[in-house]
Design a protein around this motif. Structure first.
Motif, PDB file in Angstrom:
ATOM      1  N   ALA A  51      24.818  13.480  13.985  1.00 22.10           N
ATOM      2  CA  ALA A  51      24.284  13.882  15.293  1.00 22.10           C
ATOM      3  C   ALA A  51      24.690  12.910  16.391  1.00 22.10           C
ATOM      4  O   ALA A  51      25.017  13.309  17.509  1.00 22.10           O
ATOM      5  CB  ALA A  51      22.766  13.995  15.222  1.00 22.10           C
ATOM      6  N   VAL A  52      24.677  11.616  16.079  1.00 22.56           N
ATOM      7  CA  VAL A  52      25.084  10.603  17.069  1.00 22.56           C
ATOM      8  C   VAL A  52      26.548  10.780  17.441  1.00 22.56           C
ATOM      9  O   VAL A  52      26.923  10.697  18.620  1.00 22.56           O
ATOM     10  CB  VAL A  52      24.824   9.188  16.508  1.00 22.56           C
ATOM     11  CG1 VAL A  52      25.467   8.134  17.410  1.00 22.56           C
ATOM     12  CG2 VAL A  52      23.328   8.930  16.393  1.00 22.56           C
ATOM     13  N   VAL A  53      27.387  11.031  16.448  1.00 19.69           N
ATOM     14  CA  VAL A  53      28.812  11.256  16.718  1.00 19.69           C
ATOM     15  C   VAL A  53      28.999  12.451  17.652  1.00 19.69           C
ATOM     16  O   VAL A  53      29.766  12.403  18.614  1.00 19.69           O
ATOM     17  CB  VAL A  53      29.578  11.474  15.402  1.00 19.69           C
ATOM     18  CG1 VAL A  53      31.001  11.959  15.686  1.00 19.69           C
ATOM     19  CG2 VAL A  53      29.620  10.186  14.595  1.00 19.69           C
ATOM     20  N   GLY A  54      28.264  13.547  17.387  1.00 18.62           N
ATOM     21  CA  GLY A  54      28.373  14.724  18.242  1.00 18.62           C
ATOM     22  C   GLY A  54      27.909  14.450  19.659  1.00 18.62           C
ATOM     23  O   GLY A  54      28.545  14.885  20.639  1.00 18.62           O
ATOM     24  N   SER A  55      26.819  13.713  19.823  1.00 17.49           N
ATOM     25  CA  SER A  55      26.290  13.409  21.157  1.00 17.49           C
ATOM     26  C   SER A  55      27.248  12.535  21.951  1.00 17.49           C
ATOM     27  O   SER A  55      27.491  12.760  23.140  1.00 17.49           O
ATOM     28  CB  SER A  55      24.930  12.712  21.036  1.00 17.49           C
ATOM     29  OG  SER A  55      23.994  13.544  20.397  1.00 17.49           O
ATOM     30  N   VAL A  56      27.788  11.520  21.295  1.00 18.84           N
ATOM     31  CA  VAL A  56      28.738  10.626  21.973  1.00 18.84           C
ATOM     32  C   VAL A  56      29.995  11.395  22.374  1.00 18.84           C
ATOM     33  O   VAL A  56      30.519  11.232  23.487  1.00 18.84           O
ATOM     34  CB  VAL A  56      29.092   9.435  21.063  1.00 18.84           C
ATOM     35  CG1 VAL A  56      30.224   8.614  21.672  1.00 18.84           C
ATOM     36  CG2 VAL A  56      27.867   8.559  20.841  1.00 18.84           C
ATOM     37  N   ALA A  57      30.485  12.248  21.483  1.00 12.41           N
ATOM     38  CA  ALA A  57      31.691  13.021  21.787  1.00 12.41           C
ATOM     39  C   ALA A  57      31.474  13.950  22.973  1.00 12.41           C
ATOM     40  O   ALA A  57      32.345  14.082  23.844  1.00 12.41           O
ATOM     41  CB  ALA A  57      32.110  13.826  20.550  1.00 12.41           C
ATOM     42  N   ILE A  58      30.297  14.605  23.031  1.00 15.95           N
ATOM     43  CA  ILE A  58      29.988  15.503  24.148  1.00 15.95           C
ATOM     44  C   ILE A  58      29.999  14.753  25.461  1.00 15.95           C
ATOM     45  O   ILE A  58      30.562  15.207  26.475  1.00 15.95           O
ATOM     46  CB  ILE A  58      28.614  16.172  23.926  1.00 15.95           C
ATOM     47  CG1 ILE A  58      28.733  17.330  22.937  1.00 15.95           C
ATOM     48  CG2 ILE A  58      28.028  16.690  25.235  1.00 15.95           C
ATOM     49  CD1 ILE A  58      29.429  18.557  23.486  1.00 15.95           C
ATOM     50  N   THR A  66      34.747  19.444  22.937  1.00 14.44           N
ATOM     51  CA  THR A  66      34.036  18.951  21.759  1.00 14.44           C
ATOM     52  C   THR A  66      33.369  20.050  20.947  1.00 14.44           C
ATOM     53  O   THR A  66      33.435  20.043  19.705  1.00 14.44           O
ATOM     54  CB  THR A  66      32.967  17.924  22.185  1.00 14.44           C
ATOM     55  OG1 THR A  66      33.577  16.923  22.996  1.00 14.44           O
ATOM     56  CG2 THR A  66      32.322  17.283  20.976  1.00 14.44           C
ATOM     57  N   ILE A  67      32.700  21.003  21.610  1.00 12.55           N
ATOM     58  CA  ILE A  67      31.920  22.012  20.887  1.00 12.55           C
ATOM     59  C   ILE A  67      32.778  22.839  19.930  1.00 12.55           C
ATOM     60  O   ILE A  67      32.364  23.073  18.783  1.00 12.55           O
ATOM     61  CB  ILE A  67      31.137  22.904  21.873  1.00 12.55           C
ATOM     62  CG1 ILE A  67      29.977  22.096  22.462  1.00 12.55           C
ATOM     63  CG2 ILE A  67      30.605  24.155  21.182  1.00 12.55           C
ATOM     64  CD1 ILE A  67      29.087  22.882  23.408  1.00 12.55           C
ATOM     65  N   PRO A  68      33.985  23.309  20.330  1.00 12.29           N
ATOM     66  CA  PRO A  68      34.795  24.055  19.342  1.00 12.29           C
ATOM     67  C   PRO A  68      35.134  23.231  18.104  1.00 12.29           C
ATOM     68  O   PRO A  68      35.145  23.756  16.990  1.00 12.29           O
ATOM     69  CB  PRO A  68      36.060  24.424  20.136  1.00 12.29           C
ATOM     70  CG  PRO A  68      35.612  24.439  21.560  1.00 12.29           C
ATOM     71  CD  PRO A  68      34.607  23.352  21.671  1.00 12.29           C
ATOM     72  N   ILE A  69      35.396  21.931  18.295  1.00 13.15           N
ATOM     73  CA  ILE A  69      35.717  21.078  17.140  1.00 13.15           C
ATOM     74  C   ILE A  69      34.497  20.903  16.247  1.00 13.15           C
ATOM     75  O   ILE A  69      34.582  21.005  15.018  1.00 13.15           O
ATOM     76  CB  ILE A  69      36.237  19.707  17.630  1.00 13.15           C
ATOM     77  CG1 ILE A  69      37.550  19.885  18.406  1.00 13.15           C
ATOM     78  CG2 ILE A  69      36.436  18.761  16.453  1.00 13.15           C
ATOM     79  CD1 ILE A  69      38.066  18.604  19.038  1.00 13.15           C
TER      80      ILE A  69
END
Length: 487
Positions: A51-58, A66-69
């Motif tokens: 979840a942290v990785v997704g938040s930082v990437a966004i 980011t969302i498609p990946i």
């Protein structure tokens, strides 16, 4: 007013993602005769890390990139996890723990981005309260109906189906949403002030901290699923399904009526408790998890509207805090239990703790729904920018509400005088003041208003405000969709 197809897909996809989480935590899904050897703390660490990785990437690369990946990664990991679980049933591996461990880690890492994306979609919709509670009902219904199935293989099929559906339907949900949110890269909290950000974090962590602790205690309570309880789960699931169909197909659901749904959800979910020969804590545990998740989605929705946050950072960070709360609650409760050397928790002790937590979460959710309703009413202002309690000339409001009045007039067949009543009520006039302005008796005004309310299917002025707000939101959505299509 029936939900559009895109919203129905949103409800179904998000409900599948939530149902997977609830089924996974309920412990009723058989893993080919084997169990995972990975500690619960490691699983939660994988979820939080993902979840942290997704938040930082966004926040650094923007939603469109980011969302498609993240969606593709969630789908791939979910499919891989399903494949690992099916190997023992295909006669491969013979229930080796390594396959179960691989599936456990795959679903844990995939869960974060899948739920983050669905949370972003839900919180971005103007119908977020209605959609979120519909998701809660459908997800809980899925869990209850799965628990009522007679065999472990059927349990597994249901689990695999919602796992893949929750991830795969994200692709449909991405249509148009990424263009609406843009590709802005702001701070994690979308420019919110420090005080607002701290309050937001505290409210996000608090509900799942409670449900994480209750879930850990539940692991120390003896559990068995007897036939009578399976029948009760079937009845409860069917009742929730009827509730969902009714909520999605009525002409209009006012915010004040939405508060009834969490109460009915609670009643239906705890019904199997009364039929268990051996006490089962599962419904209480599942319900606290579900109500905590509902609270957090609606808290994200309220803060997005209150602080005009349009980018995807806040929903992703908000969902990350949900996992942090679960992790903290689980770790702390487990440390306390092991510290006191507790091997088994008595059913009565667990019931008291679980019901106390359940009542706290239910009360918090109802308060949040009322605050959302108050926020929506505060946005309905006169053309002069004053609150509705400050009377202004109805003629000044004609232009502002012209589109909404046209829709209501056409749909409900209003007379010109009934349309006048709407304008005067929206302008803050009392019945006595309306009678003075129109040079008619107050009893005549009362008769017109009663006829108006009867046609609209409402009972008071607040219901009229709800209706106007809903029509304004639909009108705004239609304009946004039109602008997105032309881009």
């Amino acid at each position: 007013m029936k939900l559009p197809t895109k919203d129905l897909v949103l409800v179904f996809g998000a409900a599948c993602a939530w149902a997977q989480t609830l089924l996974d935590r309920s412990g009723i899904i058989p893993y080919g005769g084997a169990t995972s050897s990975i500690p619960q703390e490691i699983i939660w660490a994988c979820i939080v890390g993902s979840a942290v990785v997704g938040s930082v990437a966004i926040c650094f690369f923007g939603a469109r990139r980011t969302i498609p990946i993240l969606a593709a990664a969630g789908i791939a990991l979910s499919v891989f996890g399903c494949f690992m679980l099916l190997l023992p049933y295909w006669g491969l591996g013979g229930g080796e723990p390594v396959f179960i461990d691989a599936a456990t880690i795959s679903f844990a890492v995939a869960r974060a981005p899948v739920l983050q994306i669905w949370t972003f979609y839900l919180a971005s919709s103007d119908r977020a309260p209605r959609l979120t509670l519909s998701v809660a009902v459908l997800a809980s219904c899925t869990v209850l109906l799965t628990a009522s199935l007679p065999s472990g293989e059927m349990h597994l099929v249901s689990y695999l189906a919602v796992s893949v559906a929750g991830a795969a339907l994200i692709m449909y949900g991405m249509k148009g949403k990424l263009k609406e949110c843009g590709n802005s890269r702001k701070s994690f909290f979308g420019g919110m002030g420090l005080r607002a950000a701290v309050l937001f974090c505290a409210l996000q962590v608090f509900p799942t901290f409670i449900s994480g602790g209750i879930g850990t205690i539940e692991m120390y309570v003896p559990f068995s699923l007897d036939p009578w309880q399976q029948v009760a789960s079937l009845i409860s699931g069917a009742m929730l399904l009827v509730l969902l169909v009714g909520a999605l197909n009525v002409k209009r659901v006012a915010d004040s009526m939405l508060a009834v749904i969490p109460v009915l959800l609670t009643v239906c979910m705890i019904l199997p408790l009364g039929t268990a020969k051996a006490f089962s804590p599962k419904p209480l545990f599942i319900l606290t998890t579900q109500l905590g998740g509902d609270f957090e989605v609606l808290n994200i929705y309220r803060n997005r509207n209150k602080h005009d946050v349009v980018d995807a950072g806040l929903p992703f960070v908000g969902q990350t805090l949900v996992f942090v709360g679960l992790f903290m609650g689980s770790v702390l409760t487990n440390a306390i239990i092991k510290g006191f050397g507790i091997d088994v928790v008595e059913s009565g002790v667990y019931t008291s703790i679980a019901f106390a937590g359940l009542l706290v979460l239910l009360a918090a959710l109802l308060v949040l729904l009322m605050k959302i309703q108050a926020d929506r009413h505060s946005k309905v202002v006169n053309v002069s920018g004053l609150p509705l309690e400050t009377p202004v000339s109805p003629q000044a409001n004609v232009r502002q509400y012209d589109g909404v009045l046209a829709q209501i007039r056409t749909r409900y067949g209003l007379t010109p005088r009934e349309e006048d009543m709407i304008l005067y009520l929206l302008s803050g006039y009392s019945r006595q003041k309306i009678a003075q302005e129109l040079f008619i008796a107050e009893s005549t005004v009362k008769s017109h208003i009663n006829n108006l309310y009867k046609k609209l299917g409402i009972h008071k002025r607040d219901d009229l405000l709800d209706m106007v707000v809903e029509f304004q939101e639909i009108e705004a959505e239609d304009r946004n969709e039109g602008s997105v299509t032309t881009v």
